[in-house]
Design a protein around this motif. Structure first.
Motif, PDB file in Angstrom:
ATOM      1  N   ALA A 101      21.543  42.690  63.439  1.00 31.17           N
ATOM      2  CA  ALA A 101      21.928  41.508  62.677  1.00 31.17           C
ATOM      3  C   ALA A 101      21.816  41.811  61.188  1.00 31.17           C
ATOM      4  N   ILE A 106      19.436  33.518  58.096  1.00 29.24           N
ATOM      5  CA  ILE A 106      20.602  33.164  58.910  1.00 29.24           C
ATOM      6  C   ILE A 106      21.461  32.179  58.140  1.00 29.24           C
ATOM      7  N   TRP A 163      30.069  35.635  60.528  1.00 32.06           N
ATOM      8  CA  TRP A 163      28.619  35.769  60.742  1.00 32.06           C
ATOM      9  C   TRP A 163      28.071  34.367  60.904  1.00 32.06           C
ATOM     10  N   GLY A 204      24.789  31.652  62.327  1.00 28.49           N
ATOM     11  CA  GLY A 204      23.415  31.459  62.759  1.00 28.49           C
ATOM     12  C   GLY A 204      23.442  30.637  64.042  1.00 28.49           C
ATOM     13  N   THR A 259      18.853  32.972  65.526  1.00 24.07           N
ATOM     14  CA  THR A 259      19.331  34.351  65.569  1.00 24.07           C
ATOM     15  C   THR A 259      20.611  34.456  64.758  1.00 24.07           C
ATOM     16  N   SER A 260      20.965  35.699  64.409  1.00 25.43           N
ATOM     17  CA  SER A 260      22.214  35.979  63.713  1.00 25.43           C
ATOM     18  C   SER A 260      23.178  36.659  64.670  1.00 25.43           C
ATOM     19  N   ARG A 261      24.443  36.276  64.594  1.00 27.29           N
ATOM     20  CA  ARG A 261      25.465  36.875  65.457  1.00 27.29           C
ATOM     21  C   ARG A 261      26.699  37.214  64.608  1.00 27.29           C
TER      22      ARG A 261
END
Length: 800
Positions: free
Chosen positions: A722, A727, A750, A752, A761-763
């Motif tokens: 990540a 985030i 991107w 959160g 979490t970051s994706r």
């Protein structure tokens, strides 16, 4: 699935892939995610088997030849091997047919590779069970033999020391070795080999696993077993290895072949006469279905507990329609499949018309026929087996649930295409079967032969064929062998509309008049309009049918019309309006006499009662000994009560010669409506059957989706960490707008995201679509496609 096949498929142009999907539409149901998925589906046993089932004998022979010989095989070698089985192998017709066949197999993805290296697609060899009647290769035939026995067979075959099936297979692959071994055996043993050479390649012998050596072998079977010319596959079964069979066949894979189908032999017919005959049958079939529904409206038969129609009801209906029982069963089944009749209940219900019948009967005759003919062509029910017994010795009744056969629509279409290939010819049953055996060799069998016979006789009754030849309107119902649909014959509408247009000029013009005669009969010199025919069916009895229909008026039929609410003046007016001759005096007297007596006596419910203003008439009824079972009781000079039901009392008094009329509790005469009984039961839904491939735009969309998915599949990157930092966080509206823009542009974002435990979490995502509160996207951080709840996305940011 081989990587070579996948890469070959990936290298095909979009036009080639669309052609593949057009001939094998099951490969994109549902659409695979990428070309690897398409290749895997095309190589699955079920898909390969379905594609092989569509091949004709010559095309299947090409596949079998490639499956039998070592591959990759040059096209030149394939042509030389195929030429051995054809008498005219050097002519241009064979050369062209073989070239087209190989290209067709490439289009179907059953064969792949360039001409210099042709190979069968993965899965084809496994699905082909005994190709060309050959047994398994030697390595497979001897795979269960112990090493000691394999060593003995290798030595007796003249080889060096070896105890593996591969060593024995290498020996048998040499034609010189096999020729020497065959020369060593006795004539009786050679005769046994010749019986197995062209298939079937297996046989049964006692004690097949006996251990014998070539030096001590006495019987012909011992000689073959000891020299590995036969392989024991069980305690009492043997098989001829493929290498030995190919030697005995002289290098031919097939005994004889033809790149062209056999000629369809039959009796020549004048096409115009065939069309007119078929049109007459079509008209009669429509009228028979209408008469069935009208009669079942008034007197519906019951539904059996096991489902279906009782045998006695079928016989009674056949007698009413004046048709053979098998024709009546066909009419009933087509009407049921078309949704015109249905059961009013699963238990203790009746078979009666549906509201759909009312909409069907007001349409024109040609449109009604098109509905029935299309239903017959596409329905999965098999009327021809009515009266037969199933595998458990249970009788198969009309309308029984077990009359469904999934292969019926396809066999009907294939049979009619054979007729379409021979215009103005009535082919024989054997000629049709031979043609279908060439067109679909993998689907041969007694069941299909029976379906073909049923199709030919039913097509004549429905009016699709006339004098055994396919009619013009019948040809328009389905795509012809060239691939053009019947609808192309005229502008507008589909095949059914085109067939109706072609049938219209051939139908007889309905008449609106009859000829009344002094013997209380009316002669209809031709087909009547629907309204007049229904009225005559109510007011008269059908005495005879044929070119002209004879109706007879009697007291019962006149009383039936009076029960339906018509008066004497209305009956006479109807006859005067539709008769080309004056109303005969005896008929006028009959109507007047029945009408004068009709309703003088009234029947109600006590359970039931009889009232009559003429007390002397009731005295006569009470004195009649035939009235004793009715248990009548005089309540008043003009009223009699009975414990019988009102319908039973009315029927009993009419049987005694009286003419009572039923009345309601209010004293009004009950008008009997004979044509309004309908069931609200939902007709059995039929899955649509299409005889062409999927539509072009559907195929193009599927290929675009597969190409896009394959590009994404090839471009996928391994999971990445990540991004650094916090985030992303943004308002919900801004997040939704940014996601829509990313979907439109196909860009990465991107986000959160809060998981189910509330952890942020970051994706890194590549959004695909957004619907129902969820985002479907490719997750770069996990290298997989996931669905994300929109309410859990905390924010969105661009990737730097």
């Amino acid at each position: 699935m081989s990587t070579e096949f996948t890469e070959w498929l990936r290298g095909r142009s979009d036009d080639r892939l669309r052609a593949l999907v057009s001939v094998r539409p099951e490969l994109v149901t549902p659409v695979p995610a990428h070309l690897e998925g398409l290749a895997g589906r095309a190589s699955s046993p079920s898909a390969v088997g379905r594609a092989l089932d569509r091949l004709d004998r010559f095309t299947l022979a090409v596949v079998e030849t490639l499956a039998v010989l070592p591959t990759p095989l040059p096209y030149r070698s394939l042509r030389a091997r195929m030429a051995r089985a054809l008498p005219g192998a050097a002519d241009a017709a064979f050369q062209s047919a073989l070239k087209e066949t190989v290209e067709r197999l490439r289009t179907m993805a059953l064969v792949y590779g360039p001409d210099k290296a042709l190979a069968t697609a993965p899965g084809v060899r496994e699905v082909l069970d005994g190709p060309a009647g050959l047994g398994p290769p030697a390595a497979e035939a001897f795979r269960h033999h112990p090493a000691e026995r394999l060593a003995e067979l290798v030595r007796d075959a003249g080889g060096e020391d070896g105890d593996t099936k591969e060593a024995l297979a290498a020996l048998l692959a040499d034609p010189e070795v096999v020729g020497r071994l065959v020369e060593e055996v006795s004539p009786q043993a050679r005769s046994a080999l010749n019986e197995l050479a062209w298939g079937p390649a297996s046989g049964r012998v006692p004690n097949a696993r006996r251990e014998v050596r070539a030096a001590t072998a006495q019987s012909p079977i011992d000689q073959l077993l000891s020299r590995a010319l036969l392989a024991a596959t069980g305690e009492e079964s043997v098989v001829l290895p493929r290498e030995v069979a190919l030697f005995l066949r002289g290098g031919r894979v097939h005994r004889d072949l033809s790149p062209f189908p056999p000629a369809t032999e039959g009796t020549g017919r004048d096409q115009g006469l065939a069309d007119r005959t078929a049109a007459g049958q079509a008209f009669a079939f429509v009228r028979a279905v209408e008469e069935l529904c009208e009669r079942w409206s008034a007197d519906p038969p019951g539904v059996l507990r096991s489902g279906g129609l009782a045998v006695r009801d079928l016989k009674r209906t056949a007698a009413l329609l004046d048709l053979p029982e098998w024709v009546t069963g066909l009419i009933i089944e087509v009407a049921y499949a078309a949704g015109l009749v249905a059961a009013s209940g699963a238990v203790d219900g009746d078979w009666m018309p549906t509201p759909g019948y009312d909409g069907w009967r007001v349409r024109s005759t040609e449109d009604r026929w098109a509905v029935l003919a299309t239903t017959w062509l596409t329905m999965d029910r098999l009327p021809g087996v009515i009266g037969e017994r199933d595998e458990r010795d249970r009788l198969l009744n009309a309308l029984h649930p077990d009359l469904r056969r999934s292969s019926a629509p396809e066999v009907r279409a294939a049979t009619l295409r054979v007729l379409a290939s021979a215009p103005a010819v009535a082919p024989t049953l054997e000629a049709v079967r031979d043609r279908l055996a060439w067109e679909q060799p993998r689907r041969r069998g007694g069941h299909r032969d029976q379906l073909v016979e049923f199709t030919l006789r039913e097509a004549e009754q429905v009016g699709v064929t006339g004098l055994g030849a396919l009619s013009g309107h019948g040809r328009a119902l389905f795509p012809d062998p060239s691939g053009d649909s019947g609808a192309s014959a005229g502008p507008g509408g589909g095949p059914a509309s085109c067939a109706a247009r072609l049938l219209l000029p051939l139908l007889p013009e309905p008449l609106d008049h009859v000829l009344l005669q002094a013997d209380l009969t009316a002669v209809a010199p031709g087909p009547l309009t629907g309204e007049l025919r229904r009225w005559l069916a109510l007011a008269a009895e059908v005495e005879s049918t044929g070119g002209a229909t004879v109706y007879r008026f009697d007291e019962r039929s006149i009383r039936r019309a009076l029960d339906a609410g018509q008066g004497a003046d209305e009956l006479l007016a109807m006859l005067e309006r539709h008769s080309t001759t004056p109303v005969p005096q005896p008929l006028g007297y009959l109507i007047a006499d029945v009408a004068r007596r009709h309703g003088r006596m009234r029947v109600g419910t006590a359970s039931a009662y009889v009232r009559c203003d003429d007390s002397s008439l009731l005295d006569e009824v009470m004195a009649d000994r035939r009235a004793i079972p009715l248990r009548l009781r005089r309540l008043a000079p003009t009223v009699i009560a009975s414990k019988s039901s009102r319908p039973a009392l009315v029927d009993a008094l009419r049987a005694m010669g009286y003419a009572p009329a039923a009345e309601s509790l209010d004293g009004d005469v009950i008008v009997t409506q004979l044509d309004v009984r309908r069931t609200e039961g939902v007709p059995v839904a039929r899955s649509p059957v299409t005889f062409g491939g999927p539509e072009a735009d559907v195929v193009a969309a599927a290929i675009r989706a597969v190409r896009a998915g394959d590009a994404a599949h090839l471009a996928r990157r391994p999971p990445v960490a990540a991004p650094d930092g916090q985030i992303p966080r943004s308002p919900a509206t801004a997040t939704i707008t940014a996601l829509r823009e990313a979907i439109r542009q196909g860009s990465q974002v991107w986000i959160g995201y809060l998981d189910s435990q509330g952890n942020a979490t970051s994706r890194i995502l590549e959004p695909a679509r957004m619907e129902g509160g969820y985002l479907t996207a490719y997750d770069e951080t996990r290298a997989a496609v996931h669905r994300f709840a929109l309410h859990r996305i905390t924010g969105i940011a661009d990737i730097a």
